[in-house]
Design a protein around this motif. Structure first.
Motif, PDB file in Angstrom:
ATOM      1  N   ILE A  53       1.678  -4.762  14.130  1.00  0.00           N
ATOM      2  CA  ILE A  53       2.620  -5.011  12.999  1.00  0.00           C
ATOM      3  C   ILE A  53       3.228  -6.366  12.945  1.00  0.00           C
ATOM      4  O   ILE A  53       3.613  -6.840  13.890  1.00  0.00           O
ATOM      5  CB  ILE A  53       3.794  -3.855  13.174  1.00  0.00           C
ATOM      6  N   VAL A  54       3.016  -6.932  11.815  1.00  0.00           N
ATOM      7  CA  VAL A  54       3.475  -8.166  11.589  1.00  0.00           C
ATOM      8  C   VAL A  54       4.341  -8.086   9.959  1.00  0.00           C
ATOM      9  O   VAL A  54       3.788  -7.698   9.309  1.00  0.00           O
ATOM     10  CB  VAL A  54       2.675  -9.192  11.395  1.00  0.00           C
ATOM     11  N   PRO A  55       5.424  -8.520  10.036  1.00  0.00           N
ATOM     12  CA  PRO A  55       6.367  -8.951  11.354  1.00  0.00           C
ATOM     13  C   PRO A  55       6.740  -7.876  12.087  1.00  0.00           C
ATOM     14  O   PRO A  55       6.498  -6.611  11.813  1.00  0.00           O
ATOM     15  CB  PRO A  55       7.787  -9.633  10.410  1.00  0.00           C
ATOM     16  N   PRO A  56       7.071  -8.021  13.392  1.00  0.00           N
ATOM     17  CA  PRO A  56       7.073  -7.107  14.287  1.00  0.00           C
ATOM     18  C   PRO A  56       8.509  -6.255  14.071  1.00  0.00           C
ATOM     19  O   PRO A  56       9.556  -6.774  13.094  1.00  0.00           O
ATOM     20  CB  PRO A  56       7.390  -7.865  15.794  1.00  0.00           C
ATOM     21  N   MET A  57       8.361  -5.106  14.494  1.00  0.00           N
ATOM     22  CA  MET A  57       9.320  -3.688  14.236  1.00  0.00           C
ATOM     23  C   MET A  57      10.160  -3.781  15.519  1.00  0.00           C
ATOM     24  O   MET A  57       9.401  -3.733  16.764  1.00  0.00           O
ATOM     25  CB  MET A  57       8.704  -2.714  13.590  1.00  0.00           C
ATOM     26  N   GLY A  74      -5.975 -14.709   6.996  1.00  0.00           N
ATOM     27  CA  GLY A  74      -6.027 -13.375   6.923  1.00  0.00           C
ATOM     28  C   GLY A  74      -6.672 -13.028   5.420  1.00  0.00           C
ATOM     29  O   GLY A  74      -7.139 -13.850   4.900  1.00  0.00           O
ATOM     30  N   GLU A  75      -6.517 -11.743   5.236  1.00  0.00           N
ATOM     31  CA  GLU A  75      -7.212 -11.046   4.112  1.00  0.00           C
ATOM     32  C   GLU A  75      -6.243 -10.493   2.935  1.00  0.00           C
ATOM     33  O   GLU A  75      -5.309  -9.929   3.550  1.00  0.00           O
ATOM     34  CB  GLU A  75      -7.996  -9.826   4.506  1.00  0.00           C
ATOM     35  N   ILE A  76      -6.300 -10.842   1.886  1.00  0.00           N
ATOM     36  CA  ILE A  76      -5.468 -10.298   0.636  1.00  0.00           C
ATOM     37  C   ILE A  76      -5.777  -8.751   0.608  1.00  0.00           C
ATOM     38  O   ILE A  76      -6.737  -8.623   0.299  1.00  0.00           O
ATOM     39  CB  ILE A  76      -5.554 -11.216  -0.778  1.00  0.00           C
ATOM     40  N   VAL A  77      -4.883  -8.097   0.745  1.00  0.00           N
ATOM     41  CA  VAL A  77      -5.050  -6.560   0.699  1.00  0.00           C
ATOM     42  C   VAL A  77      -4.635  -6.171  -0.797  1.00  0.00           C
ATOM     43  O   VAL A  77      -5.196  -5.343  -1.541  1.00  0.00           O
ATOM     44  CB  VAL A  77      -4.142  -5.701   1.602  1.00  0.00           C
ATOM     45  N   SER A  78      -3.529  -6.857  -1.435  1.00  0.00           N
ATOM     46  CA  SER A  78      -3.049  -6.651  -2.645  1.00  0.00           C
ATOM     47  C   SER A  78      -2.164  -7.783  -3.275  1.00  0.00           C
ATOM     48  O   SER A  78      -1.504  -8.651  -2.451  1.00  0.00           O
ATOM     49  CB  SER A  78      -1.816  -5.396  -2.833  1.00  0.00           C
ATOM     50  N   ALA A 131       1.446 -11.691  -2.356  1.00  0.00           N
ATOM     51  CA  ALA A 131       0.515 -10.903  -1.793  1.00  0.00           C
ATOM     52  C   ALA A 131       0.944 -10.350  -0.598  1.00  0.00           C
ATOM     53  O   ALA A 131       1.827 -10.715   0.095  1.00  0.00           O
ATOM     54  CB  ALA A 131      -0.651 -11.922  -1.558  1.00  0.00           C
ATOM     55  N   MET A 132       0.246  -9.103  -0.391  1.00  0.00           N
ATOM     56  CA  MET A 132       0.208  -8.563   0.973  1.00  0.00           C
ATOM     57  C   MET A 132      -1.008  -8.888   1.625  1.00  0.00           C
ATOM     58  O   MET A 132      -2.222  -8.934   1.381  1.00  0.00           O
ATOM     59  CB  MET A 132      -0.078  -6.870   0.853  1.00  0.00           C
ATOM     60  N   ILE A 133      -0.691  -9.572   2.877  1.00  0.00           N
ATOM     61  CA  ILE A 133      -1.794 -10.393   3.534  1.00  0.00           C
ATOM     62  C   ILE A 133      -1.842  -9.768   5.110  1.00  0.00           C
ATOM     63  O   ILE A 133      -0.993  -9.588   5.808  1.00  0.00           O
ATOM     64  CB  ILE A 133      -1.556 -11.917   3.791  1.00  0.00           C
ATOM     65  N   LYS A 134      -3.019  -9.170   5.298  1.00  0.00           N
ATOM     66  CA  LYS A 134      -3.474  -8.604   6.737  1.00  0.00           C
ATOM     67  C   LYS A 134      -4.019  -9.824   7.561  1.00  0.00           C
ATOM     68  O   LYS A 134      -4.976 -10.238   7.260  1.00  0.00           O
ATOM     69  CB  LYS A 134      -4.331  -7.420   6.751  1.00  0.00           C
ATOM     70  N   MET A 171       1.435  -8.152   5.602  1.00  0.00           N
ATOM     71  CA  MET A 171       2.937  -8.669   5.363  1.00  0.00           C
ATOM     72  C   MET A 171       3.092  -9.342   4.001  1.00  0.00           C
ATOM     73  O   MET A 171       2.004  -9.730   3.649  1.00  0.00           O
ATOM     74  CB  MET A 171       3.455  -9.752   6.211  1.00  0.00           C
ATOM     75  N   VAL A 172       4.195  -9.578   3.553  1.00  0.00           N
ATOM     76  CA  VAL A 172       4.136 -10.068   2.151  1.00  0.00           C
ATOM     77  C   VAL A 172       4.636 -11.614   2.096  1.00  0.00           C
ATOM     78  O   VAL A 172       5.488 -11.992   2.798  1.00  0.00           O
ATOM     79  CB  VAL A 172       5.135  -9.270   1.374  1.00  0.00           C
TER      80      VAL A 172
END
Length: 146
Positions: A48-52, A72-76, A96-99, A107-108
């Motif tokens: 998980i990024v940022p960490p929880m 990383g990859e753009i998810v949305s 973007a939501m980036i994995k 993460m956004v």
């Protein structure tokens, strides 16, 4: 008939305490200051990024920290054609939501691109850092197409 006198007093709202970021968010922000992106591993193995602070499945504290990639990859994503003063860039950009590589949860962040047509779900991006990181999320100035 005379008007009643209006009483007033200058008032300044202040907080007389400080708060630390704690061991989880603090570690993430310290990593940013050092141009590293840090996540943590949940009980189901996801990074998980940022960490929880707490596991989303078990609610147990999380302390297995993991360095992840700066690409990383753009998810949305969504394009912001007319940025406002509060936005991170003064030119059109994408949220973007980036994995990130090595992460399982996106993460956004903002993506600076030449135009909307140069972005796509599944597209690759890389972090661009400010010249002097201070330990804030905006130490990653933006992401750009890789």
């Amino acid at each position: 008939m005379s008007q009643p006198e209006v009483l007033s007093q200058a008032f300044e709202l202040g907080f007389t305490y400080t708060r630390t970021t704690g061991p989880v968010v603090g570690r993430f922000l310290t990593g940013l200051r050092n141009r590293q992106i840090i996540g943590n591993r949940a009980s189901d193995g996801r990074v998980i990024v940022p960490p929880m602070e707490y596991d989303p499945v078990t609610a147990e504290p999380l302390d297995d920290f993991v360095d992840v990639g700066q690409e990383g990859e753009i998810v949305s994503w969504c394009w912001v054609k007319h940025p406002r003063d509060a936005h991170p860039l003064n030119e059109p950009f994408a949220w973007a939501m980036i994995k990130l590589d090595g992460a399982d949860v996106p993460m956004v962040h903002c993506v600076r691109a030449a135009d909307e047509a140069s972005l796509a779900t599944g597209g690759r991006v890389k972090a661009v850092w400010v010249d002097e990181p201070r330990g804030f999320i905006d130490d990653i100035q933006y992401f750009e197409p890789a």
